[in-house]
Design an enzyme around this catalytic site. Structure first.
Site, PDB file in Angstrom:
ATOM      1  N   GLU A   1     -13.982 -27.869 -35.022  1.00 22.49           N
ATOM      2  CA  GLU A   1     -12.562 -27.932 -35.375  1.00 22.49           C
ATOM      3  C   GLU A   1     -11.968 -29.309 -35.070  1.00 22.49           C
ATOM      4  OE1 GLU A   1     -10.742 -26.069 -37.163  1.00 22.49           O
ATOM      5  OE2 GLU A   1     -12.173 -24.434 -37.377  1.00 22.49           O
TER       6      GLU A   1
ATOM      7  N   CYS B   1      -9.965 -21.782 -54.772  1.00 22.82           N
ATOM      8  CA  CYS B   1      -8.568 -22.172 -54.982  1.00 22.82           C
ATOM      9  C   CYS B   1      -8.431 -23.658 -54.638  1.00 22.82           C
ATOM     10  CB  CYS B   1      -7.647 -21.308 -54.120  1.00 22.82           C
ATOM     11  SG  CYS B   1      -5.934 -21.387 -54.625  1.00 22.82           S
TER      12      CYS B   1
ATOM     13  N   CYS C   1      -9.502 -19.458 -61.049  1.00 26.74           N
ATOM     14  CA  CYS C   1      -8.826 -18.160 -60.932  1.00 26.74           C
ATOM     15  C   CYS C   1      -9.677 -17.011 -61.492  1.00 26.74           C
ATOM     16  CB  CYS C   1      -7.477 -18.201 -61.633  1.00 26.74           C
ATOM     17  SG  CYS C   1      -6.379 -19.460 -60.953  1.00 26.74           S
TER      18      CYS C   1
ATOM     19  N   CYS D   1     -11.670 -15.455 -58.765  1.00 23.54           N
ATOM     20  CA  CYS D   1     -10.986 -15.343 -57.467  1.00 23.54           C
ATOM     21  C   CYS D   1     -10.768 -13.875 -57.091  1.00 23.54           C
ATOM     22  CB  CYS D   1      -9.630 -16.053 -57.544  1.00 23.54           C
ATOM     23  SG  CYS D   1      -8.673 -15.865 -56.025  1.00 23.54           S
TER      24      CYS D   1
ATOM     25  N   CYS E   1      -2.157 -12.623 -57.686  1.00 25.85           N
ATOM     26  CA  CYS E   1      -1.695 -14.004 -57.484  1.00 25.85           C
ATOM     27  C   CYS E   1      -0.511 -14.326 -58.401  1.00 25.85           C
ATOM     28  CB  CYS E   1      -2.842 -14.965 -57.731  1.00 25.85           C
ATOM     29  SG  CYS E   1      -2.335 -16.674 -57.513  1.00 25.85           S
TER      30      CYS E   1
HETATM   31  S1  SF4 Z   1      -5.889 -16.601 -58.525  1.00 28.21           S
HETATM   32 FE1  SF4 Z   1      -4.390 -17.591 -57.198  1.00 28.21          FE
HETATM   33  S2  SF4 Z   1      -5.353 -17.645 -55.190  1.00 28.21           S
HETATM   34 FE2  SF4 Z   1      -6.963 -17.274 -56.688  1.00 28.21          FE
HETATM   35  S3  SF4 Z   1      -7.786 -19.296 -57.250  1.00 28.21           S
HETATM   36 FE3  SF4 Z   1      -6.178 -18.791 -58.733  1.00 28.21          FE
HETATM   37  S4  SF4 Z   1      -4.357 -19.733 -57.847  1.00 28.21           S
HETATM   38 FE4  SF4 Z   1      -5.827 -19.584 -56.194  1.00 28.21          FE
END
Ligand code: SF4
Length: 352
Positions: free
Chosen positions: A45, A198, A205, A208, A214
């Site tokens: 970290e 992201c 997306c 995701c 989202c």
């Molecule tokens: S859906 Fe939303 S959280 Fe997922 S990658 Fe796309 S912008 Fe990012």
């Protein structure tokens, strides 16, 4: 999707897609009861502050090979640690690293405190690092918010307030999602989502795990978030760097004062760094302008160092600095700006 379902969905994604990182206990091993070593979590970290995973890997490997425990690091020689840190930048971190290791050994019997309050009492551990260690190493339900997490939260909730003003809002949104179960894995899962899916410019997306919930994806605003207040242009400071080589091949180097930029690091004797620097050679000599300048960007300014070189006789007696024999000199142990100076000047001072 309700909050518990969001965190469960992300943890399920993490179980299959967690990044393989040398300081991480993978989710399957974690579920099998293997606990992360707080020393390795802390070290990673600190190294990762302002630095990328790719840059940190080799440093982490060298540090944990040379000093496999906090006790070993606490007993290390300061100059050896500073030399190994060279190139990672933000050198106050290296000095605090040593102070912190020694405090853990002296005041905590060699064991890191397992809660944020105790961790915050250690040198160099701010709110972010304390939360990260408490969550990742000790599975405390702390909210860990780095740049990746800010970006993911801004998009998930379609927050248009620019950073840094949006920090408190994004932290509150992240806190609302932090689950009581597996908070350490969850903290790492959000970071991984931000680092691999992201991503800043082109979020993926379509793959995701949070795509169905989202808000920015639905609004079509994801690539524009988070908004940022434009930064002011950085000022330029100038200075002179003096690179001298003695007739036996030794280099004249100087340990910089502990306080201030590159504190405690080895470097070339320099003038002040300012708008109009005053020449400050470490001794009277026939200094030649190299005709090249080393350029480097620090957090708050750009630096341009004009390089002067000199060849000196064996009896040269500089007012500052120390002679480092050619055989002991490692350019890699210099901070990056000083290494740039070396790389520009070395050819004109070759010693055969
Ligand atoms: S859906 Fe939303 S959280 Fe997922 S990658 Fe796309 S912008 Fe990012």
């Amino acid at each position: 999707m309700p909050v518990p379902a969001l965190s469960a969905t992300l943890l399920d994604w993490y179980d299959h897609h967690a990044r393989d990182l040398p300081w991480r206990v993978p989710p399957a091993a974690r579920k099998a009861g293997i606990r992360p070593d707080p020393y390795r979590v802390w070290l990673s970290e600190v190294m990762l502050q302002q630095t990328t995973v790719a840059a940190v890997r080799s440093y982490f490997h060298r540090f944990t090979t040379l000093w496999p425990s906090v006790a070993a690091l606490a007993a290390a020689d300061d100059a050896a640690v500073m030399a190994e840190w060279a190139g990672l930048g933000y050198y106050a971190r290296a000095r605090n690293l040593l102070k912190c290791a020694r405090a853990v050994v002296a005041d905590h019997d060699g064991r890191f405190p397992d809660k944020v309050a105790g961790l915050r009492g250690l040198p160099g551990i701010g709110p972010y690092t304390a939360a990260a260690i408490a969550a990742i190493a000790f599975d405390r339900a702390e909210t860990v918010v780095d740049g990746n997490v800010e970006r993911v939260m801004a998009r998930l909730h379609d927050v248009h307030t620019p950073l840094p003003a949006a920090k408190a809002e994004l932290t509150a949104l992240a806190a609302a999602l932090t689950p009581a179960a597996r908070p350490g894995d969850y903290a790492q899962a959000v970071m991984d989502l931000g680092a691999t899916i992201c991503t800043p410019r082109s979020p993926a997306c379509g793959i995701c795990p949070w795509r169905a919930s989202c808000a920015a994806r639905m609004a079509g605003t994801a690539p524009d978030l988070p908004k940022k207040t434009p930064k002011k242009a950085q000022p330029v400071r100038r200075g002179f760097a003096y690179v001298a080589r003695r007739a036996d091949g030794a280099w004249l180097l100087e340990t910089r004062p502990d306080s201030g930029l590159l504190g405690g690091m080895l470097g070339w004797p320099c003038s002040d760094w300012s708008d109009v620097p005053d020449p400050a050679p470490p001794l009277d000599a026939d200094w030649s302008r190299l005709g090249a300048e080393a350029r480097h960007t620090f957090t708050h300014f750009h630096l341009r160092l004009e390089i002067l070189t000199a060849r000196l006789p064996l009896d040269a007696a500089p007012a500052r600095g120390q002679w480092v024999p050619a055989a002991a000199f490692r350019p890699a142990s210099l901070p990056t700006v000083m290494r740039k100076v070396h790389d520009l000047a070395a050819a004109s001072l070759r010693h055969d």
